[in-house]
Write a protein that holds these residues in place. Structure first.
Motif, PDB file in Angstrom:
ATOM      1  N   PHE A 255      -7.251  -3.726  -2.844  1.00  0.00           N
ATOM      2  CA  PHE A 255      -8.015  -2.581  -2.288  1.00  0.00           C
ATOM      3  C   PHE A 255      -7.235  -1.698  -1.327  1.00  0.00           C
ATOM      4  N   SER A 256      -6.038  -1.671  -1.384  1.00  0.00           N
ATOM      5  CA  SER A 256      -5.041  -0.779  -0.682  1.00  0.00           C
ATOM      6  C   SER A 256      -5.736   0.507  -0.506  1.00  0.00           C
ATOM      7  N   PRO A 257      -5.657   1.081   0.683  1.00  0.00           N
ATOM      8  CA  PRO A 257      -4.974   0.519   1.849  1.00  0.00           C
ATOM      9  C   PRO A 257      -5.882  -0.355   2.843  1.00  0.00           C
ATOM     10  N   TYR A 258      -7.000  -0.687   2.279  1.00  0.00           N
ATOM     11  CA  TYR A 258      -7.369  -1.767   3.047  1.00  0.00           C
ATOM     12  C   TYR A 258      -7.293  -3.091   2.677  1.00  0.00           C
TER      13      TYR A 258
ATOM     14  N   SER B 231       0.818  -1.223   0.032  1.00  0.00           N
ATOM     15  CA  SER B 231       0.035  -0.001   0.021  1.00  0.00           C
ATOM     16  C   SER B 231       0.881   1.247   0.086  1.00  0.00           C
TER      17      SER B 231
END
Lengths: 304, 335
Positions: B307-310, B37
């Motif tokens: 799905f960065s930063p998730y 990320s």
């Protein structure tokens, strides 16, 4: 004499009309009462708080593991109808309440029909955010027949929040709210209730800043990359776990985790664990106190 | 035996597979260290290893978050795949995975008890999960033992005890539904927040387990002929079965205690490997280890960056990508 009787009748009718009310619950069902319901059973702890704050006296309640201390004191002597997740329908029906208030989640919604057959209305509510809290307090004020008390509660919450905002001025602390244990944790996005409290208290939530919004698939609590957290370099970290803490306390558990230990907030000891019964569940009517408390933890120098 | 290997027509294919597999592992390691990320430029990246006053944030990201996490993931994938490969051979059951000897249920219950009832003691989650896993495996083995550990009895005892323990987990979930949120990542298997302490926790088991399994491969081949024939060939069947099952239990328990319940690798990777290199355990075992590590490393890179930063728990992503791939191999194999 006849005229007097007519006047009296008109007066009584008027009073009756004034106390008749209609509201819509979170499942979209509409409820009409011609008078304040006398016997109300509240199935979950958050709605119980709203009900009591609006001046209501519950006839019975649903037990929950996350009741704040003051509520535990309050309900001594009030009969229970079982646990939140599995209320005892037979006991509820036997009490023949005028209204049952439950949580806006599938299980309570599914109880609506069973209770309807016994002629008992079940309304479900959940508080999503600050605006929603005001709207819900208005409804609860109607239900308890004490709209002024509900209004005063909202006003005192707002004044607490304003007090906090006046004290810290412009938000300047970057915060991260971690939910869970270091072995399994999520981080609170601004759209979550604790995310909202942190922002009202003057924190800039790094989970959610320059991100795609914190809505849709990712809302509430999500695993946020530790790499991102490291680069965003929060000033403070708040941890919410299920430990039975009653007040916020400094926490050293992250110091032992190599992935966390180099964070500036961890090195400087700016890690605080928060009591679950205020910050792990929606504090609803304690929102003002929670904002003030969190704000004083972030800006201790301004609250001296 | 040596002559047999040299003339095996599969050998060319195995050599190519070994070459590609190792290549994939190195590619995976490189990509996963470089991607995350936090974007890292090549010069910053090199500075982490060369310059003394490297960018502290980047250094921390690479050395204390990304690298240990990737290596832990590799070890965990290897351990789970090895454990599954051993169990499928010992139990002669294609559906066997570490869950079948109670590893998931034992570790899951132990970890859940700590996370839900004693949240302040989260430091003991890994050792508790480890003890829960090994404990459940041993109980199942001894329940099933009756003058010998009959494989069907082992499998059934495993299913029964797992169901028994799962009932306690369901009870905890229902009674403490407000606390379940803190456990969901662990239950889905995640490398989120794993670091050197987790790596060093798994490493000794990986080393012992890998060499133990490679050494045990020939015994697995003999056991595959059936207990009677194996006995006829001079193998101490019960002792071999017990030691191999114990090895599989330790491998899986170490992995699960570090990263939580990670289902897919232990069941599917040995099958994928079998479809590619055949069922000779002397090849199946080391290749399973290799592919297990490759799979988790790639899956985790995707879990971190998609799905960065998730992040997504790697366990979810692995089943998402791996299961269709397995079905593809399966249908191709049937033709």
């Amino acid at each position: 004499m006849k005229r007097l009787a007519l006047l009296l009748f008109a007066f009584c009718f008027g009073a009756l009309q004034a106390s008749a009310f209609t509201f819509t619950d979170d499942a979209g069902d509409s409820y009409t009462f011609d008078k304040v319901p006398g016997k109300v059973i509240v199935l979950n702890s958050s709605n119980l708080e709203l009900f009591i704050a609006a001046g209501g006296k519950p006839a019975a309640y649903g037990e929950s593991g996350t009741m704040p201390a003051y509520l535990n004191e309050y309900i001594k002597g009030v009969p229970s109808v079982g646990r939140v997740q599995s209320p005892d329908l037979e006991r509820i029906v036997a009490m023949n309440p005028d209204l049952v208030i439950g949580m806006n989640f599938p299980f309570h919604i599914s109880l609506k029909n069973s209770l309807k057959q016994a002629g008992i209305p079940l309304a479900v509510f959940g508080v999503h955010d600050r605006n929603d809290l005001t709207a819900k307090m208005e409804i609860f004020g109607q239900i308890t027949g004490n709209p002024d008390k509900a209004f005063q509660k909202v006003a005192s919450i707002n004044s607490d929040i304003e007090k906090a905002q006046k004290t810290f001025g412009k938000p300047s602390k970057k915060v991260l709210v971690v939910y869970g244990t270091p072995e399994s944790f999520n981080m609170a996005l601004p759209a979550s209730f604790i995310g909202e409290i942190a922002e009202l208290a003057g924190g800039m939530n790094i989970a959610g800043r320059d991100m795609k919004g914190g809505t849709g698939m990712y809302s509430g609590f999500v695993p946020v990359s530790l790499e991102y957290v490291t680069m965003a370099d929060p000033d403070m970290i708040f941890i919410i776990s299920h430990g039975n803490k009653s007040t916020p306390a400094a926490d050293s558990q992250l110091k032992k985790q190599p992935a966390w230990s180099a964070l500036r907030a961890v090195r400087e000891g700016k890690v605080i664990s928060l009591p679950f019964d205020t910050y792990g569940i929606n504090p609803t009517v304690r929102l003002g106190e929670a904002v003030l408390e969190l704000s004083s933890l972030m800006y201790p120098e301004l609250y001296k | 035996m040596k002559h047999g290997i040299q003339t095996d027509p599969e050998n060319g294919k195995r050599l190519v597979t070994a070459f590609f597999g190792t290549g994939l592992l190195f590619c995976g390691l490189l990509i996963s260290v470089a991607k995350g990320s936090v974007g890292v430029s090549l010069s910053d990246f090199l500075a982490v290893f060369t310059a003394a006053d490297a960018n502290q944030g980047i250094y921390q990201v690479i050395m204390n978050i990304r690298l240990p996490r990737i290596l832990t993931g590799g070890l965990v994938g290897m351990n789970m795949a090895l454990s599954g490969a051993i169990l499928q051979s010992v139990l002669k059951n294609p559906l066997a995975d570490p869950g079948i000897i109670g590893i998931s249920a034992g570790a899951g219950l132990a970890a859940m008890v700590v996370m839900i009832l004693f949240p302040a003691m989260s430091a003991i989650i890994p050792p508790a999960a480890f003890l829960g896993a090994v404990g459940a495996a041993l109980i199942i083995y001894f329940i099933a033992y009756n003058g010998g550990a009959h494989t069907l009895r082992l499998v059934l005892a495993g299913v029964a005890l797992s169901a028994f323990l799962a009932a306690f987990m369901s009870a905890l979930t229902v009674l403490f539904s407000d606390r379940v949120q803190g456990t969901v990542n662990w239950m889905a298997g995640t490398l989120h927040g794993k670091s050197w302490n987790h790596f060093y926790m798994v490493l000794p088991y990986s080393i012992v387990g890998f060499f133990g399994a490679v050494f045990g491969a020939k015994y697995l081949n003999i056991l595959a002929l059936g207990d009677d024939i194996a006995r006829g060939l001079g193998l101490q069947v019960e002792k071999a079965k017990f030691l191999l099952t114990l090895l599989a239990a330790l491998l899986a328990a170490s992995a699960v205690s570090a990263v939580g319940l990670m289902g897919f690798v232990g069941l599917i990777i040995p099958h994928i490997t079998r479809l590619i290199v055949g069922s000779d355990n002397r090849f199946l075992i080391p290749f399973s280890a290799l592919f297990g590590a490759v799979t988790v490393i790639f899956a985790d890179t995707a879990a971190r960056t998609l799905f960065s930063p998730y992040e997504l728990p790697v366990g979810i992503l692995m089943a998402f990508i791996g299961a269709p791939f397995f079905l593809y191999l399966l249908t191709r194999g049937i033709k």
